[in-house]
Design an enzyme around this catalytic site. Structure first.
Site, PDB file in Angstrom:
ATOM      1  N   GLU A  55       0.885  -1.159   0.000  1.00  0.00           N
ATOM      2  CA  GLU A  55       0.000   0.000   0.000  1.00  0.00           C
ATOM      3  C   GLU A  55       0.922   1.207   0.000  1.00  0.00           C
ATOM      4  O   GLU A  55       1.754   1.342   0.890  1.00  0.00           O
ATOM      5  CB  GLU A  55      -0.865  -0.049   1.254  1.00  0.00           C
ATOM      6  CG  GLU A  55      -1.967   0.975   1.239  1.00  0.00           C
ATOM      7  CD  GLU A  55      -2.261   1.456   2.629  1.00  0.00           C
ATOM      8  OE1 GLU A  55      -2.480   0.631   3.519  1.00  0.00           O
ATOM      9  OE2 GLU A  55      -2.228   2.681   2.798  1.00  0.00           O
ATOM     10  N   CYS A  59      -2.668   7.507   4.976  1.00  0.00           N
ATOM     11  CA  CYS A  59      -2.748   7.174   3.550  1.00  0.00           C
ATOM     12  C   CYS A  59      -4.076   7.628   2.961  1.00  0.00           C
ATOM     13  O   CYS A  59      -4.210   7.727   1.749  1.00  0.00           O
ATOM     14  CB  CYS A  59      -2.551   5.681   3.355  1.00  0.00           C
ATOM     15  SG  CYS A  59      -3.361   4.728   4.620  1.00  0.00           S
TER      16      CYS A  59
HETATM   17  P1  NAP Z   1       9.549   3.931   3.225  1.00  0.00           P
HETATM   18  O1  NAP Z   1      10.725   4.742   2.924  1.00  0.00           O
HETATM   19  O2  NAP Z   1       8.868   3.273   2.077  1.00  0.00           O
HETATM   20  O3  NAP Z   1       9.997   2.828   4.296  1.00  0.00           O
HETATM   21  C1  NAP Z   1       9.111   1.799   4.741  1.00  0.00           C
HETATM   22  C2  NAP Z   1       9.909   0.510   4.929  1.00  0.00           C
HETATM   23  O4  NAP Z   1      10.299   0.070   3.642  1.00  0.00           O
HETATM   24  C3  NAP Z   1      11.178   0.701   5.732  1.00  0.00           C
HETATM   25  O5  NAP Z   1      11.402  -0.448   6.490  1.00  0.00           O
HETATM   26  C4  NAP Z   1      12.244   0.847   4.677  1.00  0.00           C
HETATM   27  O6  NAP Z   1      13.507   0.386   5.097  1.00  0.00           O
HETATM   28  C5  NAP Z   1      11.697  -0.066   3.603  1.00  0.00           C
HETATM   29  N1  NAP Z   1      12.229   0.305   2.287  1.00  0.00           N
HETATM   30  C6  NAP Z   1      12.210   1.517   1.703  1.00  0.00           C
HETATM   31  N2  NAP Z   1      12.813   1.461   0.497  1.00  0.00           N
HETATM   32  C7  NAP Z   1      13.204   0.180   0.328  1.00  0.00           C
HETATM   33  C8  NAP Z   1      13.877  -0.515  -0.702  1.00  0.00           C
HETATM   34  N3  NAP Z   1      14.291   0.102  -1.811  1.00  0.00           N
HETATM   35  N4  NAP Z   1      14.110  -1.835  -0.546  1.00  0.00           N
HETATM   36  C9  NAP Z   1      13.713  -2.467   0.579  1.00  0.00           C
HETATM   37  N5  NAP Z   1      13.076  -1.862   1.592  1.00  0.00           N
HETATM   38  C10 NAP Z   1      12.823  -0.548   1.472  1.00  0.00           C
HETATM   39  O7  NAP Z   1       8.447   4.754   3.954  1.00  0.00           O
HETATM   40  P2  NAP Z   1       8.542   5.629   5.281  1.00  0.00           P
HETATM   41  O8  NAP Z   1       9.925   5.803   5.795  1.00  0.00           O
HETATM   42  O9  NAP Z   1       7.623   4.966   6.202  1.00  0.00           O
HETATM   43  O10 NAP Z   1       7.938   7.008   4.838  1.00  0.00           O
HETATM   44  C11 NAP Z   1       8.524   7.751   3.778  1.00  0.00           C
HETATM   45  C12 NAP Z   1       7.453   8.309   2.890  1.00  0.00           C
HETATM   46  O11 NAP Z   1       6.549   7.274   2.482  1.00  0.00           O
HETATM   47  C13 NAP Z   1       6.535   9.307   3.555  1.00  0.00           C
HETATM   48  O12 NAP Z   1       7.085  10.585   3.557  1.00  0.00           O
HETATM   49  C14 NAP Z   1       5.312   9.199   2.721  1.00  0.00           C
HETATM   50  O13 NAP Z   1       5.451   9.971   1.572  1.00  0.00           O
HETATM   51  C15 NAP Z   1       5.242   7.769   2.333  1.00  0.00           C
HETATM   52  N6  NAP Z   1       4.308   6.965   3.170  1.00  0.00           N
HETATM   53  C16 NAP Z   1       3.099   6.704   2.664  1.00  0.00           C
HETATM   54  C17 NAP Z   1       2.211   5.957   3.408  1.00  0.00           C
HETATM   55  C18 NAP Z   1       0.881   5.622   2.860  1.00  0.00           C
HETATM   56  O14 NAP Z   1       0.146   4.940   3.547  1.00  0.00           O
HETATM   57  N7  NAP Z   1       0.533   6.051   1.673  1.00  0.00           N
HETATM   58  C19 NAP Z   1       2.547   5.492   4.673  1.00  0.00           C
HETATM   59  C20 NAP Z   1       3.813   5.777   5.167  1.00  0.00           C
HETATM   60  C21 NAP Z   1       4.676   6.505   4.390  1.00  0.00           C
HETATM   61  P3  NAP Z   1      14.754   1.372   5.300  1.00  0.00           P
HETATM   62  O15 NAP Z   1      14.691   1.745   6.736  1.00  0.00           O
HETATM   63  O16 NAP Z   1      15.937   0.526   4.977  1.00  0.00           O
HETATM   64  O17 NAP Z   1      14.574   2.523   4.374  1.00  0.00           O
END
Ligand code: NAP
Length: 524
Positions: A267, A304
């Site tokens: 998601e 979200c």
């Molecule tokens: P994220 O960067 O996607 O990280 C979520 C998880 O996924 C973390 O454990 C992260 O690990 C992992 N991850 C990220 N990139 C990866 C990759 N290339 N390969 C493997 N694992 C990966 O999200 P976030 O830190 O929670 O939030 C960042 C942004 O995401 C927010 O600013 C927002 O824009 C968006 N977000 C959207 C929603 C929604 O429901 N739509 C919810 C939360 C966040 P690492 O610690 O290693 O990066």
């Protein structure tokens, strides 16, 4: 803290010994590091967690729904027993207020019990029975019976914005365990302490209910390193994820590049368009602006389902905009979940403001402190909106873009929108009936349609759809909230010509579990 935090992964029933530090919990706003230091699971520890999950799968998946329900209920009880620790640590490392942490704990235990009830009752397996007909012409018909069976070990990525309800024992874990799948959780760096408290609760429940070791592990070290290894591991059979579009699509690519590709239920990104028709404005523009502002700023906009895009008739809505402007200007900045989300909110709002044709209608007049995000609202014409694809992107926080155009222009733009979790329409019932094609267009883009309401506040129940076409989710045929979420972690299996006693109880002639089945021999 009732149980001291150790800062290490959970490898089945044991704690990891990995010594490579991967960070601390960080207090939003102050940037203070919170003890203890957390340590990455080593490659050997990842391997051990996967081996335990593989070994646990046959026994765990063969347990009755009632026994698995006992585990889910025990987890809920253990989490309730740890709520004071969750609140104490959560206040420090998430920036969320106490009421939210308590409420989210309640939602998490409620979800666990909801899936427990679903599997205790048992009909969810969709049992279908076609009996043999040896006299059928021109060829006899075989006995064929099918039902859903669990996929195997599932990797679950914790979400930054839901440290409980979409994390260690959140909806993905609850639905995978309910289906009969062991779970390997990848903790989120934004709330490692809450993850450890909840993981301890799950392990206590697994012990108390006599579950095989390996049905549950929690790994620290982040998604890019440890999470990628879990997704690529041959034992893993599905992935649950809530987070950024870049993270979700990276995991989809990793899952597809495996010798055996596996489903990823990610998601990711949704701006949840809200369409306002003239009749809704005639009912009271100021009241509508107030209700919209409440939804926009709930949880500092870090949901979200945050309404990040509004379509407003060009010829009307002046009082709506005036009221919204005053609400946003007076709006209070709120602490965001972590420094990275706060920075990306600042970057995305700045990028929207700098896009040609976009007017900054209002920003909060109150200075945001360190780590805080303040409400903002932007306005653009539908023509300029269409010229700049980036304006369809997410500003993760309390900001929205209002797009103005004629009703015809609004209807024409809907099919061009990316996939969404929700779409809302504000109208009179007469307008709704008259705008059937607009509603149809919204249905084509979103998983949940809302009439005269706002998308925040996701009811956890059997009919909820929290999913939608890409990029809202990676697979629009699924939901990550509600009892239908269990179907992500199953596949149908058919048994042909098996003797009755060798069939799963769900498919035996006598229907010993008393479940609902599709069986032409038994009148409904
Ligand atoms: P994220 O960067 O996607 O990280 C979520 C998880 O996924 C973390 O454990 C992260 O690990 C992992 N991850 C990220 N990139 C990866 C990759 N290339 N390969 C493997 N694992 C990966 O999200 P976030 O830190 O929670 O939030 C960042 C942004 O995401 C927010 O600013 C927002 O824009 C968006 N977000 C959207 C929603 C929604 O429901 N739509 C919810 C939360 C966040 P690492 O610690 O290693 O990066």
């Amino acid at each position: 803290m009732t149980t001291p935090l150790l800062g290490t992964s959970f490898i089945g029933h044991s704690r990891a010994t990995g010594t490579e530090a991967c960070g601390f919990g960080i207090q939003p706003g102050t940037g203070t590091s919170l003890e203890p230091a957390y340590h990455s699971a080593t490659p050997e520890e990842v391997e051990k967690a996967m081996a335990l999950a593989a070994a646990a799968f046959p026994a765990y998946s063969a347990l009755s729904g009632k026994l698995r329900a006992g585990l889910l209920r025990a987890i809920a009880t253990e989490i309730e027993g740890a709520v004071e620790d969750i609140v104490e640590r959560g206040l420090l490392e998430t920036g969320l207020p106490e009421a939210r942490l308590r409420g989210e704990t309640g939602r998490t235990t409620g979800q666990l019990r909801m899936f427990a009830s679903q599997i205790e009752e048992g009909s969810w397996v969709d049992a279908r029975i076609e009996r043999a007909d040896p006299d059928r012409k021109p060829i006899p018909k075989v006995d064929l019976r099918s039902m859903l069976r669990p996929l195997g070990p599932v990797a679950v990525f914790c979400a930054s914005n839901f440290p409980l309800a979409f994390s260690v024992a959140g909806g993905d874990t609850a639905s995978a365990l309910a289906a009969g799948c062991p779970v390997v959780v990848i903790a989120h760096a934004a709330h490692p302490g809450v993850a450890e408290i909840v993981a301890n609760a799950v392990i206590r429940a697994a012990h108390a209910t006599g579950m095989p070791e390996g049905i549950f592990s929690v790994l620290y070290g982040g998604g890019r390193k440890v999470g990628q290894a879990v997704v690529k591991h041959p034992v893993t059979q599905a992935v649950g994820f809530t987070g950024s579009r870049s993270g979700g699509t990276a995991l989809m690519a990793a899952a597809n590049s495996r010798p055996q590709p596996i489903p990823v239920y990610a998601e990711m990104s949704s701006v949840n368009p809200v369409v306002i028709l003239p009749g809704a404005l005639d009912r009271g523009e100021e009241a509508l602006a107030e209700a919209f502002f409440g939804s926009l700023t709930l949880g500092v906009g870090q949901f979200c389902t945050n309404p990040g895009l509004v379509f407003l008739p060009a010829e009307k809505g002046g009082a709506f905009l005036t009221k919204l402007k005053s609400l946003v200007e007076a709006g209070t900045p709120g602490m965001m979940l972590n420094a990275s989300i706060c920075q990306s909110y600042a970057d995305s709002t700045a990028a929207f403001a700098a896009t040609p044709g976009v007017e900054t209608l209002a920003r909060s007049a109150n200075q945001a402190g360190p780590g805080q995000g303040a409400p903002a609202v932007f306005v653009v014409s539908i023509g300029d909106f269409l010229k700049h694809e980036a304006l369809q992107g997410e500003m993760f926080g309390p900001a929205t873009l209002i797009v103005r155009g004629s009703l015809g222009e609004i209807e024409a733009v809907i099919p061009k929108l990316e996939g969404q979790l929700t779409a809302s329409i504000h109208a009179t019932t007469e307008e709704l009936a008259a705008q059937a094609s607009l509603v149809q267009a919204l249905q084509g883009r979103a998983g949940r349609l809302i009439f005269n309401g706002f998308p925040t506040g996701v009811e956890v129940c059997s009919s909820m759809v929290h999913g939608g076409p890409f990029p809202a989710t990676s697979d629009g045929r699924s939901t990550s909230v509600g009892t239908m979420a269990i179907y992500r972690f199953c596949r149908p299996v058919a048994w042909q010509s098996f003797p009755d006693a060798a069939l799963p109880a769900e498919l035996q002639d006598a229907n010993p579990l008393g479940i609902r089945r599709m069986d032409p021999a038994v009148p409904a």
